[in-house]
Scaffold this active site. Structure first.
Site: not given
Ligand code: AMP
Length: 398
Positions: A7, A93, A182, A243, A386
């Protein structure tokens, strides 16, 4: 044989090496603060599921190329990879696959072109992901490499869910639509929940809540994503660490006309200074909970707003799904915050969601049910993984 999961971000490189058989971890870690004076290289070595060693090293690592060199040297010197032929595949990823990719793909020149074309949709992430792919292709030219997209799982959303009510040309020419993110995590926890409930995921309607620093909800019908809270960018949807999530888009025009902020500063304000941080000056839920327990009113408000906004999505997704079998909590906050899980579920009893406060009140290390015995809807806490999901999808792909 082993599989390497990469990643590659703009200032960090996360990795995990897993055994191809059984997908057990061999080594996992991260190189963080790349290009910053004191970069950090930390990794954990496993034997079976047991941790045998944890290592932290600090030095200046100037760029992603140097970070990969360090990683590959470490993998070879520590003997976990003896030759490049020890690797079955490398799974990468990739954040944005646009509308071209609804599943993982073997990386070819044309796949790289498509990922490059999606850079305007993810200007920070896709270039960093591409850089990692380029370096790995150069270093291991004979090893198959697979791209696993964050957006792919949500490509099953129907058009009524993924379109914005904007003029058609904005969709046609600029690809302005909802993509969702996600995806690897939502898919992984949905599959785990199905295993725990001893059902096929295709028999289940689920709402999955990925509550980490970034946060998103997904409505999963018969195992497929039919709606999700993040949109064209990861800014839409739930309130997050920094956010804002859903706000009236009119606020942006108002700020542009009436504040000192220029366009980039408004962007930064909504992405980095909003959410939990905007309300209470902290984005770490552990600290926020501590402050709230001491009566700090902004911390209390931040938690109330955070949970209220999750509740609104649960209501909306319940309406879309018609029947709900399970509500799944995952990621840093979802897996660890008993307070957030309780506040989210309280008041949803008329939806058939009955949390058991005792079951909720324990540290959870593996997929666990936390509903009362009478609850029609199962409530699960599922640690996301993940890397394992990327490894699984990479193997399936090759
Ligand atoms: P992630 O992005 O998945 O690593 O999640 C990060 C978020 O999880 C941060 O807000 C952390 O404060 C939160 N988190 C981690 N551990 C806990 C905990 N024990 N209780 C509450 N929040 C936690």
């Amino acid at each position: 044989m082993k599989i390497l999961v990469i990643n590659s971000g703009s200032s960090s490189l996360k990795f995990q090496l897993l055994n191809t058989l059984g997908l057990s971890p061999v080594i996992s870690g991260m190189i963080d603060r790349i290009g910053v004076k004191q970069s950090k290289f930390s990794y954990t070595l496993y034997r079976g599921k047991e941790i045998v060693n944890k290592i932290d090293q600090f030095s200046y690592i100037k760029d992603t190329t140097d970070a990969f060199k360090l990683l590959i040297d470490m993998l070879q010197n520590s003997g976990v990879i003896n030759a490049s032929t020890d690797l079955t595949a490398i799974g990468h990823r990739v954040v944005h696959g646009g509308d071209q990719f609804n599943q993982p793909v073997l990386i070819t020149g044309s796949v790289l072109d498509s990922i490059r074309k999606n850079i305007p949709l993810a200007p920070l992430h896709n270039p960093a992901n591409l850089k990692g792919i380029d370096i790995c292709r150069e270093t291991f030219p004979a090893i198959p490499q697979v791209a696993v997209f964050d957006t792919a799982f949500h490509q099953t959303m129907p058009e009524k869910a993924y379109r914005y009510p904007l003029e058609n040309t904005l969709y046609g020419e600029h690809k302005i639509r909802r993509y969702g993110f996600h995806g690897t995590s939502h898919q992984y926890v949905a599959n785990c929940a199905a295993q725990v409930l001893d059902k096929s995921v295709s028999q289940l309607n689920l709402i999955t809540l990925h509550l980490g620093n970034g946060a998103s909800a997904a409505a999963i019908q018969a195992g497929q994503s039919v709606d999700t809270s993040m949109g064209m960018t990861p800014l839409e949807g739930l309130m997050m660490g920094t956010r804002c999530g859903d706000i009236d888009p009119g606020i942006i025009f108002y700020l542009a006309r009436n504040s000192e902020l220029d366009f980039d500063e408004i962007d930064s304000q909504l992405n980095h200074q909003s959410g939990l941080y905007g309300i209470c000056g902290l984005n770490d839920m552990r600290e926020i909970q501590q402050q709230a327990e001491h009566g700090e009113k902004h911390a209390k408000l931040a938690i109330e707003m955070y949970c209220y906004r999750i509740k609104k999505y649960i209501g909306a997704y319940f309406a879309i799904l018609g029947r709900l079998d399970g509500l799944v909590f995952t990621a840093g906050i979802g897996e660890n915050s008993q307070t957030v899980r309780l506040l989210v579920c309280q008041g949803l009893e008329h939806f058939g969601i009955h949390i058991d406060p005792k079951k909720n009140n324990i540290t959870i290390n593996s997929a666990t049910e936390i509903q009362t015995n009478e609850s029609p809807v199962k409530i699960l806490v599922v640690p996301t993984n993940e890397e394992t999901e990327i490894a699984r999808q990479t193997l399936t792909c090759i």
